[in-house]
Design an enzyme around this catalytic site. Structure first.
Site, PDB file in Angstrom:
ATOM      1  N   CYS A 175       3.704  -3.844 -10.550  1.00  0.00           N
ATOM      2  CA  CYS A 175       3.154  -4.053  -9.197  1.00  0.00           C
ATOM      3  C   CYS A 175       2.960  -5.521  -8.831  1.00  0.00           C
ATOM      4  O   CYS A 175       3.543  -5.991  -7.854  1.00  0.00           O
ATOM      5  CB  CYS A 175       1.823  -3.331  -9.062  1.00  0.00           C
ATOM      6  SG  CYS A 175       2.023  -1.554  -9.006  1.00  0.00           S
ATOM      7  N   PHE A 194      -3.539   2.659  -4.776  1.00  0.00           N
ATOM      8  CA  PHE A 194      -4.091   1.518  -5.520  1.00  0.00           C
ATOM      9  C   PHE A 194      -4.267   1.913  -6.989  1.00  0.00           C
ATOM     10  O   PHE A 194      -5.254   1.551  -7.633  1.00  0.00           O
ATOM     11  CB  PHE A 194      -5.433   1.090  -4.904  1.00  0.00           C
ATOM     12  CG  PHE A 194      -5.309   0.691  -3.452  1.00  0.00           C
ATOM     13  CD1 PHE A 194      -4.994  -0.609  -3.096  1.00  0.00           C
ATOM     14  CD2 PHE A 194      -5.473   1.635  -2.445  1.00  0.00           C
ATOM     15  CE1 PHE A 194      -4.852  -0.979  -1.761  1.00  0.00           C
ATOM     16  CE2 PHE A 194      -5.329   1.276  -1.107  1.00  0.00           C
ATOM     17  CZ  PHE A 194      -5.018  -0.025  -0.759  1.00  0.00           C
ATOM     18  N   LEU A 195      -3.295   2.679  -7.502  1.00  0.00           N
ATOM     19  CA  LEU A 195      -3.413   3.242  -8.847  1.00  0.00           C
ATOM     20  C   LEU A 195      -2.992   2.241  -9.916  1.00  0.00           C
ATOM     21  O   LEU A 195      -1.991   1.554  -9.765  1.00  0.00           O
ATOM     22  CB  LEU A 195      -2.527   4.495  -8.966  1.00  0.00           C
ATOM     23  CG  LEU A 195      -2.679   5.537  -7.862  1.00  0.00           C
ATOM     24  CD1 LEU A 195      -1.668   6.664  -8.065  1.00  0.00           C
ATOM     25  CD2 LEU A 195      -4.096   6.079  -7.822  1.00  0.00           C
ATOM     26  N   LEU A 250     -10.800 -12.000 -14.288  1.00  0.00           N
ATOM     27  CA  LEU A 250     -11.028 -13.415 -14.565  1.00  0.00           C
ATOM     28  C   LEU A 250     -10.626 -13.759 -15.993  1.00  0.00           C
ATOM     29  O   LEU A 250     -10.932 -14.843 -16.479  1.00  0.00           O
ATOM     30  CB  LEU A 250     -12.507 -13.766 -14.351  1.00  0.00           C
ATOM     31  CG  LEU A 250     -12.996 -13.713 -12.891  1.00  0.00           C
ATOM     32  CD1 LEU A 250     -14.491 -14.017 -12.822  1.00  0.00           C
ATOM     33  CD2 LEU A 250     -12.223 -14.702 -12.016  1.00  0.00           C
ATOM     34  N   ARG A 251      -9.939 -12.805 -16.659  1.00  0.00           N
ATOM     35  CA  ARG A 251      -9.554 -13.058 -18.059  1.00  0.00           C
ATOM     36  C   ARG A 251      -8.278 -13.896 -18.079  1.00  0.00           C
ATOM     37  O   ARG A 251      -7.203 -13.431 -17.720  1.00  0.00           O
ATOM     38  CB  ARG A 251      -9.337 -11.744 -18.808  1.00  0.00           C
ATOM     39  CG  ARG A 251     -10.636 -10.978 -19.066  1.00  0.00           C
ATOM     40  CD  ARG A 251     -10.352  -9.603 -19.636  1.00  0.00           C
ATOM     41  NE  ARG A 251      -9.588  -9.673 -20.873  1.00  0.00           N
ATOM     42  CZ  ARG A 251     -10.120  -9.825 -22.085  1.00  0.00           C
ATOM     43  NH1 ARG A 251     -11.430  -9.927 -22.226  1.00  0.00           N
ATOM     44  NH2 ARG A 251      -9.359  -9.875 -23.146  1.00  0.00           N
ATOM     45  N   GLU A 284      -1.686   1.730 -13.811  1.00  0.00           N
ATOM     46  CA  GLU A 284      -1.069   2.485 -14.891  1.00  0.00           C
ATOM     47  C   GLU A 284      -2.092   2.715 -15.983  1.00  0.00           C
ATOM     48  O   GLU A 284      -2.869   1.822 -16.318  1.00  0.00           O
ATOM     49  CB  GLU A 284       0.123   1.709 -15.478  1.00  0.00           C
ATOM     50  CG  GLU A 284       1.361   1.892 -14.656  1.00  0.00           C
ATOM     51  CD  GLU A 284       2.561   1.203 -15.284  1.00  0.00           C
ATOM     52  OE1 GLU A 284       2.774   1.348 -16.497  1.00  0.00           O
ATOM     53  OE2 GLU A 284       3.263   0.519 -14.534  1.00  0.00           O
ATOM     54  N   GLY A 301      -5.174 -16.172 -19.681  1.00  0.00           N
ATOM     55  CA  GLY A 301      -4.266 -15.967 -20.796  1.00  0.00           C
ATOM     56  C   GLY A 301      -2.833 -16.168 -20.373  1.00  0.00           C
ATOM     57  O   GLY A 301      -2.536 -17.041 -19.554  1.00  0.00           O
ATOM     58  N   GLY A 327       1.698  -9.159 -15.641  1.00  0.00           N
ATOM     59  CA  GLY A 327       3.013  -8.532 -15.636  1.00  0.00           C
ATOM     60  C   GLY A 327       2.891  -7.164 -14.994  1.00  0.00           C
ATOM     61  O   GLY A 327       1.988  -6.932 -14.201  1.00  0.00           O
TER      62      GLY A 327
HETATM   63  C1  UDX Z   1      -2.182  -3.189 -10.661  1.00  0.00           C
HETATM   64  C2  UDX Z   1      -3.390  -3.010  -9.737  1.00  0.00           C
HETATM   65  O1  UDX Z   1      -4.594  -3.128 -10.515  1.00  0.00           O
HETATM   66  C3  UDX Z   1      -3.316  -1.673  -9.012  1.00  0.00           C
HETATM   67  O2  UDX Z   1      -4.401  -1.553  -8.106  1.00  0.00           O
HETATM   68  C4  UDX Z   1      -2.000  -1.612  -8.251  1.00  0.00           C
HETATM   69  O3  UDX Z   1      -1.869  -0.393  -7.553  1.00  0.00           O
HETATM   70  C5  UDX Z   1      -0.838  -1.807  -9.206  1.00  0.00           C
HETATM   71  O4  UDX Z   1      -0.996  -3.055  -9.909  1.00  0.00           O
HETATM   72  P1  UDX Z   1      -1.441  -2.362 -13.089  1.00  0.00           P
HETATM   73  O5  UDX Z   1      -0.178  -3.141 -12.861  1.00  0.00           O
HETATM   74  O6  UDX Z   1      -1.340  -0.986 -13.644  1.00  0.00           O
HETATM   75  O7  UDX Z   1      -2.248  -2.217 -11.695  1.00  0.00           O
HETATM   76  O8  UDX Z   1      -2.326  -3.212 -14.114  1.00  0.00           O
HETATM   77  P2  UDX Z   1      -3.679  -4.079 -14.141  1.00  0.00           P
HETATM   78  O9  UDX Z   1      -4.612  -3.418 -15.061  1.00  0.00           O
HETATM   79  O10 UDX Z   1      -4.152  -4.411 -12.782  1.00  0.00           O
HETATM   80  O11 UDX Z   1      -3.146  -5.417 -14.879  1.00  0.00           O
HETATM   81  C6  UDX Z   1      -2.060  -6.189 -14.325  1.00  0.00           C
HETATM   82  C7  UDX Z   1      -1.741  -7.387 -15.202  1.00  0.00           C
HETATM   83  O12 UDX Z   1      -2.752  -8.374 -15.087  1.00  0.00           O
HETATM   84  C8  UDX Z   1      -1.600  -7.076 -16.695  1.00  0.00           C
HETATM   85  O13 UDX Z   1      -0.473  -7.777 -17.208  1.00  0.00           O
HETATM   86  C9  UDX Z   1      -2.895  -7.618 -17.298  1.00  0.00           C
HETATM   87  O14 UDX Z   1      -2.742  -8.008 -18.650  1.00  0.00           O
HETATM   88  C10 UDX Z   1      -3.161  -8.811 -16.388  1.00  0.00           C
HETATM   89  N1  UDX Z   1      -4.581  -9.205 -16.325  1.00  0.00           N
HETATM   90  C11 UDX Z   1      -5.514  -8.365 -15.787  1.00  0.00           C
HETATM   91  C12 UDX Z   1      -4.968 -10.464 -16.788  1.00  0.00           C
HETATM   92  O15 UDX Z   1      -4.148 -11.261 -17.264  1.00  0.00           O
HETATM   93  N2  UDX Z   1      -6.283 -10.834 -16.691  1.00  0.00           N
HETATM   94  C13 UDX Z   1      -7.226 -10.019 -16.147  1.00  0.00           C
HETATM   95  O16 UDX Z   1      -8.399 -10.432 -16.085  1.00  0.00           O
HETATM   96  C14 UDX Z   1      -6.830  -8.745 -15.684  1.00  0.00           C
END
Ligand code: UDX
Length: 430
Positions: A268, A156-157, A258-259, A159, A261, A265
């Site tokens: 994952c 569940f990592l 909950l942000r 990046e 926009g 992307g």
């Molecule tokens: C995610 C999961 O969090 C992780 O547990 C899983 O193993 C892999 O996928 P990651 O892709 O590294 O991790 O990024 P994350 O920080 O979760 O953000 C994912 C996307 O959601 C980003 O594009 C981010 O900008 C977007 N996001 C996140 C939002 O648009 N709003 C938010 O409130 C949170």
């Protein structure tokens, strides 16, 4: 314990380095000699904070990399951390993972082993796909697999925080078929289980993988719901962030993700949600809510561009795209929301100039022909519009840089720009 990690991508390298850090003897196995050489020289083959430090500390001591499967049987555990590329329909290609499982089986079958050897799938693979991997392992083992176990242990990592996510996880999920296999994984992770508050979930291999998919599907859908509600707030002239911050105070909902926009992307969420939908469809169920989560995500970039269209005709005009990475803190542009924004601007005949603090070179591979600026100020100078795709901190400090725009229309897809006199500001969802 003695552990192999097959596959030295982002997940495999992080796993190998972190397991060595827990005190295990780790062999990282990869078919790419340049990746193996990088690890043996103490360098991560990819950018991840903290990983270089761990490699430098443990390479040559408890960690080494090789291209050979020959000594694989000497270990107690072999993790499979091979990529599962997406097909056009969203399903995943299990071929490379399946081939690796078979090779591991062959390597184990042809050698003397002391006691049970556990093969653990770390790669993210749908429950129906998992059966194929097990079959491939069994085929590789032939008659020699009496004491080889099979398990899953999804990751569940995130990046950018992968090392600390490994070291301080919310949960550790073990999918096993026997008590011996469970005991092996518990011994392997003992230092983490003893020192962190993380919960250990013990289940079967397929359920463990479903937990991983459900987790990512939930988070992606949560953001899409925040975006759907944010779009409604925009129509009503209300501040979506004020609304969702209050909503997040409810323990049952939680404040994170909950942000609203321009959407999600990365490597994952888009891939895992698409793979889950494809696997569900294959099994006879079309999931309406997950399809809608994808649809909302796909529409956000066009909604953003429509806001720009309302103020300026961008045909023939210079337009700045601020932020190219899929999120701050990474140079990864996979499924970045900047990609549909650039495509949409190109379709309108705009001259696109992109800027990102670290992701310019990776985006250049995707869009070799657009202009790339060395700073946000350079990107904005002379532009008739700007769209914000990534919430890099430095964008919050932009101020008089907007004065150099030909027409200072700014559409903020991440709520990072400070509103100020002299610019026409539009928030995507407020
Ligand atoms: C995610 C999961 O969090 C992780 O547990 C899983 O193993 C892999 O996928 P990651 O892709 O590294 O991790 O990024 P994350 O920080 O979760 O953000 C994912 C996307 O959601 C980003 O594009 C981010 O900008 C977007 N996001 C996140 C939002 O648009 N709003 C938010 O409130 C949170």
């Amino acid at each position: 314990m003695n552990v192999n990690v097959v596959g030295s991508g982002y997940v495999g390298t992080t796993l190998a380095a972190c397991l060595a850090d827990l005190g295990h003897e780790v062999t990282a196995i990869d078919i790419d000699q340049s990746v193996v050489d990088a690890i043996n020289a103490g360098h991560a083959p990819l950018h991840e904070p903290g990983l270089d430090k761990l490699l430098a500390e443990h390479v040559g001591e408890r960690l080494h990399a090789t291209t050979s499967y020959d000594d694989l049987s000497e270990a107690d555990v072999t993790f499979l951390a091979i990529g599962t590329p997406s097909e056009a329909d969203g399903s995943i290609d299990v071929g490379p993972l399946s081939a690796a499982a078979e090779m591991v089986g062959e390597a184990l079958a042809g050698a003397d082993r002391n006691g049970e050897h556990l093969v653990v799938v770390k790669s993210t693979i749908t429950p129906p796909g998992l059966a194929e991997i097990r079959d491939a392992l069994v085929a590789g083992l032939g008659d020699g697999g009496g004491d080889v176990g099979f398990a899953t242990n999804p990751e569940f990592l995130r990046e950018g925080t992968a090392v600390s996510d490994f070291q301080d996880p919310d949960k550790i999920v073990f999918g096993t078929e026997s008590d011996t296999a469970l005991a092996t994984l518990e011994e392997l992770y003992a230092p983490l289980i003893e020192t962190s508050d993380s919960l250990v979930v013990r289940t079967d291999p397929a359920t463990a993988m479903m937990i991983k998919y459900a987790n990512n599907a939930f988070l992606a859908t949560k953001i899409s719901l925040a975006n759907d509600l944010g779009n409604i707030c925009k129509e009503f002239g209300l501040d979506a962030y004020e609304v969702m911050e209050a909503v997040g105070l409810d323990d049952r909902i939680g404040e994170q993700f909950l942000r609203s926009g321009v959407g999600w992307g990365g490597s994952c969420f888009p891939k895992d949600v698409a793979a889950l939908i494809a696997a569900a469809r294959e099994a006879g169920y079309e999931p309406p809510l997950l399809n809608a989560a994808v649809e909302v995500n796909d529409r956000q970039p066009e909604r953003l561009l429509a806001l720009l269209d309302a103020h300026v005709d961008v045909a023939g005009e210079r337009v700045a795209v601020l932020g190219l990475a899929f999120k701050p803190g990474t140079d990864d542009v996979r499924n970045s929301r900047a990609i549909p924004l650039i495509e949409g601007l190109q379709a309108r005949g705009a001259e696109v100039v992109g800027y990102d603090p670290v992701a310019t070179e990776t985006m250049r591979e995707r869009f070799p022909d657009i202009e790339y600026a060395d700073s946000a100020a350079d990107a904005l100078a002379g532009a008739s519009g700007a769209v914000v795709a990534t919430d890099w901190d430095e964008f919050a400090a932009l101020d008089e840089e907007f004065d150099a725009m030909a027409e200072a229309v700014v559409v903020d897809g991440r709520r990072i720009i400070k509103r100020r006199a002299g610019i026409t500001y539009e928030g995507l969802t407020w």
